[in-house]
Scaffold this active site. Structure first.
Site, PDB file in Angstrom:
ATOM      1  N   GLY A 145      59.648 -12.179 -21.033  1.00  0.00           N
ATOM      2  CA  GLY A 145      58.427 -11.713 -20.458  1.00  0.00           C
ATOM      3  C   GLY A 145      58.416 -10.375 -20.324  1.00  0.00           C
ATOM      4  O   GLY A 145      59.260  -9.513 -20.705  1.00  0.00           O
ATOM      5  N   GLY A 175      59.046  -7.368 -19.261  1.00  0.00           N
ATOM      6  CA  GLY A 175      60.032  -6.912 -18.308  1.00  0.00           C
ATOM      7  C   GLY A 175      59.660  -5.276 -18.117  1.00  0.00           C
ATOM      8  O   GLY A 175      60.310  -4.538 -17.165  1.00  0.00           O
ATOM      9  N   ARG A 176      59.112  -4.638 -19.127  1.00  0.00           N
ATOM     10  CA  ARG A 176      58.561  -3.176 -18.841  1.00  0.00           C
ATOM     11  C   ARG A 176      57.389  -2.784 -19.121  1.00  0.00           C
ATOM     12  O   ARG A 176      56.809  -1.756 -19.660  1.00  0.00           O
ATOM     13  CB  ARG A 176      59.722  -2.273 -19.536  1.00  0.00           C
ATOM     14  CG  ARG A 176      59.713  -2.615 -20.887  1.00  0.00           C
ATOM     15  CD  ARG A 176      60.505  -1.636 -21.899  1.00  0.00           C
ATOM     16  NE  ARG A 176      60.876  -2.312 -23.135  1.00  0.00           N
ATOM     17  CZ  ARG A 176      61.422  -1.956 -24.332  1.00  0.00           C
ATOM     18  NH1 ARG A 176      61.777  -0.639 -23.943  1.00  0.00           N
ATOM     19  NH2 ARG A 176      61.656  -2.744 -25.092  1.00  0.00           N
ATOM     20  N   LYS A 189      53.317   0.573 -21.042  1.00  0.00           N
ATOM     21  CA  LYS A 189      54.865   0.199 -21.532  1.00  0.00           C
ATOM     22  C   LYS A 189      55.656   1.199 -20.670  1.00  0.00           C
ATOM     23  O   LYS A 189      55.648   2.541 -21.001  1.00  0.00           O
ATOM     24  CB  LYS A 189      54.800   0.161 -23.083  1.00  0.00           C
ATOM     25  CG  LYS A 189      56.007  -0.559 -23.470  1.00  0.00           C
ATOM     26  CD  LYS A 189      56.133  -0.733 -24.886  1.00  0.00           C
ATOM     27  CE  LYS A 189      57.357  -1.303 -25.612  1.00  0.00           C
ATOM     28  NZ  LYS A 189      57.260  -1.367 -26.804  1.00  0.00           N
ATOM     29  N   ASP A 196      65.532  -1.547 -15.868  1.00  0.00           N
ATOM     30  CA  ASP A 196      64.636  -0.668 -14.984  1.00  0.00           C
ATOM     31  C   ASP A 196      63.332  -0.649 -15.326  1.00  0.00           C
ATOM     32  O   ASP A 196      62.593   0.046 -14.547  1.00  0.00           O
ATOM     33  CB  ASP A 196      65.282   0.781 -15.269  1.00  0.00           C
ATOM     34  CG  ASP A 196      65.182   1.337 -16.669  1.00  0.00           C
ATOM     35  OD1 ASP A 196      64.643   0.585 -17.446  1.00  0.00           O
ATOM     36  OD2 ASP A 196      65.686   2.280 -16.743  1.00  0.00           O
ATOM     37  N   ARG A 242      52.444 -13.629 -28.063  1.00  0.00           N
ATOM     38  CA  ARG A 242      53.453 -13.924 -29.021  1.00  0.00           C
ATOM     39  C   ARG A 242      53.702 -15.492 -29.221  1.00  0.00           C
ATOM     40  O   ARG A 242      53.346 -16.230 -28.511  1.00  0.00           O
ATOM     41  CB  ARG A 242      54.708 -13.029 -28.551  1.00  0.00           C
ATOM     42  CG  ARG A 242      54.597 -11.742 -28.172  1.00  0.00           C
ATOM     43  CD  ARG A 242      54.891 -11.653 -26.780  1.00  0.00           C
ATOM     44  NE  ARG A 242      54.733 -10.566 -26.158  1.00  0.00           N
ATOM     45  CZ  ARG A 242      55.106  -9.089 -26.193  1.00  0.00           C
ATOM     46  NH1 ARG A 242      56.290  -9.074 -26.960  1.00  0.00           N
ATOM     47  NH2 ARG A 242      54.774  -7.839 -25.703  1.00  0.00           N
ATOM     48  N   ASP A 258      59.686 -13.181 -29.928  1.00  0.00           N
ATOM     49  CA  ASP A 258      58.953 -12.623 -28.720  1.00  0.00           C
ATOM     50  C   ASP A 258      58.300 -11.461 -29.288  1.00  0.00           C
ATOM     51  O   ASP A 258      57.430 -10.792 -28.615  1.00  0.00           O
ATOM     52  CB  ASP A 258      59.970 -12.304 -27.725  1.00  0.00           C
ATOM     53  CG  ASP A 258      61.055 -11.461 -28.069  1.00  0.00           C
ATOM     54  OD1 ASP A 258      61.956 -11.923 -28.890  1.00  0.00           O
ATOM     55  OD2 ASP A 258      61.324 -10.599 -27.469  1.00  0.00           O
ATOM     56  N   ASN A 259      58.547 -11.039 -30.683  1.00  0.00           N
ATOM     57  CA  ASN A 259      57.953  -9.732 -31.278  1.00  0.00           C
ATOM     58  C   ASN A 259      57.101 -10.241 -32.270  1.00  0.00           C
ATOM     59  O   ASN A 259      56.643  -9.177 -33.084  1.00  0.00           O
ATOM     60  CB  ASN A 259      58.960  -8.724 -31.621  1.00  0.00           C
ATOM     61  CG  ASN A 259      59.727  -8.167 -30.385  1.00  0.00           C
ATOM     62  OD1 ASN A 259      59.300  -8.282 -29.251  1.00  0.00           O
ATOM     63  ND2 ASN A 259      61.213  -7.833 -30.800  1.00  0.00           N
ATOM     64  N   ASP A 269      55.749  -4.038 -31.246  1.00  0.00           N
ATOM     65  CA  ASP A 269      56.955  -3.737 -30.877  1.00  0.00           C
ATOM     66  C   ASP A 269      57.626  -3.002 -31.973  1.00  0.00           C
ATOM     67  O   ASP A 269      58.453  -3.460 -32.716  1.00  0.00           O
ATOM     68  CB  ASP A 269      58.005  -5.069 -30.619  1.00  0.00           C
ATOM     69  CG  ASP A 269      58.920  -4.847 -29.325  1.00  0.00           C
ATOM     70  OD1 ASP A 269      59.465  -3.871 -29.298  1.00  0.00           O
ATOM     71  OD2 ASP A 269      58.565  -5.727 -28.554  1.00  0.00           O
TER      72      ASP A 269
END
Ligand code: AMP
Ligand code: MG
Length: 489
Positions: free
Chosen positions: A87, A89-90, A110, A122, A180, A249-250, A259
């Protein structure tokens, strides 16, 4: 300028496809770059162009009233291993907008902070990877390769802890969508066929509307994605591009390059070339990219099986037949593109041999990929000119060049025209690794964006070489060579 038109079609689908999530404010945003040409295409109001209002939005400090921020859910095979939940995440989708010619695009931040999919990350991005993605994705666009684009880059004023503390930054990414193969894998792994169907219908409607009227729309969707990926990978390879992290996922469903982590354009040609330091097995090497794309598409096909027909065995048969088209489509596109690079308008099977022979000669002589093709336009009527300097094996070069010139003669096209066409096909300028690395170094260590800005301007016109940019065309000196690139995490 026409109207700024915003949509929220993915947000409207709700769970489990995405989760609403706001960006996390940052300390002291500053502009790094703004892409006015793209902003104009997207009809982005002038209010946000390189302005304080724009800085507030593209740093995540303000959520404008036209945004409906969300994190998209996806899974993925990373280096062959399935992870059922990755998912955004950033990354956060702000909104979908309609361009001046009525195409729909995602606007995504992003590096804008944690999301429900951050796991232990993070949610942030360091300056280096943001500048790399900005430069390389825009360079790919200028080369005519389908790709996500860069609308803005800002410094956050916060530090991001990686191996060392690095300045934090946020990239605003634009794509025809961020869906994706992994988006489908996420739904398939949950085992809810109704949700899978909802999503497949959404994707057909959004990206491949012509499939809706086919006898089997989901099989047509598979075929459309297979065709888009087959062409995309051929384009990458014709430019000497190595994506570096072709995890499922990319891989974009729309067939765009997405990506930009450990990606790179090759300098000297080596089909087994890898730059990503984590890719120790060469899984994502230049020459392996079609095989991996095909493997990824098989994972996509698996997710669609329940929608193809109620009969599981028949579903596998149908999907397999479509997947088998990948190689033919990819090879035909590669042949067409490579033939154009050596001045051949209509490629035949024997041209395939000519191209393979040249590639072999290039790798045996460590010839620079981009220079080999760019300089070839000067060799059309003189085999001792142009690309000749790149080949230590003079006999090998002469023998190949003679056959090539004979082939060009059969076309009945004036050589001056052939040579011009080649210069419009073979870029003089690519985003060379050592230049990108140096631009990142100067920005990170000295807060100096001069090289970044110069490169960005030059790479926007990759087929034109000016005196001012002549240094960018040259391959790296041995001491400048960058052997590894790193993920943008
Ligand atoms: P990537 O290697 O960029 O394709 O990312 C793989 C997965 O890791 C995606 O789900 C990302 O959202 C997630 N990810 C990468 N970096 C971070 C980060 N700094 N914080 C949170 N998630 C991240
Ligand atoms: Mg990714």
């Amino acid at each position: 300028m026409s109207n700024f038109t915003v949509q929220h079609s993915l947000a409207d689908l709700g769970a489990p496809f995405s989760e609403p999530c706001n960006p996390t404010p940052v300390a002291a945003p500053q502009w790094l770059a703004f892409n006015a040409e793209l902003a104009a295409e997207l009809c982005l109001p002038q209010q946000y162009w390189h302005s304080d209002d724009g800085l507030a939005v593209f740093s995540g400090n303000t959520v404008p009233d036209w945004a409906s921020p969300l994190a998209h859910a996806y899974a993925g095979h990373q280096f062959g291993h399935f992870v059922p939940q990755l998912g955004d995440g950033r990354a956060l989708l702000l909104a979908e907008v309609l361009s001046a010619d009525n195409q729909r695009f995602d606007i995504q931040l992003k590096g804008a902070g944690q999301t429900p999919f951050s796991r232990r990350g993070d949610g942030r991005a360091p300056l280096g990877p943001v500048l790399r993605e900005y430069l390389v994705s825009e360079a790919m666009h200028a080369l005519g390769v389908p790709t996500t684009r860069a609308l803005a880059a800002v410094l956050t004023g916060d530090w991001v802890q990686r191996e060392t503390a690095e300045p934090g930054a946020i990239l605003t990414r634009v794509a025809s969508s961020h869906i994706r193969i992994g988006s489908f894998q996420y739904l398939a792994a949950r085992g809810d066929h109704a949700q899978l169907k909802t999503f497949a219908d959404y994707v057909i409607n959004r990206h491949y509307p012509e499939c809706a009227s086919e006898a089997n729309p989901y099989l047509a969707l598979l075929a459309a994605v297979v065709a888009a990926q087959a062409k995309l990978i051929a384009k990458w390879m014709s430019m000497g591009f190595i994506h570096g992290v072709m995890n499922t996922d990319n891989m974009s469903i729309a067939g765009e390059t997405i990506d930009y982590g450990p990606c790179a354009f090759m300098d000297s040609f080596n089909p087994a070339q890898v730059y990503s330091f984590i890719d120790t097995q060469g899984r994502y090497a230049w020459g392996n990219q079609p095989r991996i794309a095909s493997w990824n598409l098989a994972r996509f096909a698996e997710t669609l099986l329940p929608l193809l027909t109620e009969q599981p065995e028949q579903a596998v048969e149908l999907a397999t037949a479509v997947l088998q088209d990948f190689n033919g489509l990819n090879e035909a596109e590669f042949l067409h593109l490579m033939a154009a690079k050596i001045g051949i308008v209509t490629a035949t099977d024997t041209d395939e041999v000519l191209i393979r022979d040249l590639l072999n000669l290039m790798s045996a002589n460590n010839a620079d990929f981009s220079q080999s093709f760019r300089l070839l336009s000067h060799s059309v009527s003189d085999i001792n000119a142009g690309a000749a300097v790149l080949f230590a094996d003079k006999q090998g070069w002469t023998s190949w060049a003679k056959k090539w010139q004979q082939r060009l003669a059969t076309q009945g096209i004036a050589l001056i025209k052939v040579s011009q066409q080649m210069d419009n096909t073979n870029p003089a300028l690519i985003a060379r690794n050592h230049l990108v690395a140096e631009a990142i170094k100067q920005a990170t260590e000295q807060a100096d964006l001069t090289l970044f800005n110069r490169l960005q301007q030059a790479l926007a016109k990759p087929y034109t070489l000016s005196d001012a940019n002549a240094d960018f065309a040259l391959p790296p000196q041995p001491q400048q060579l960058v052997k590894n690139t790193f993920c943008g995490t």
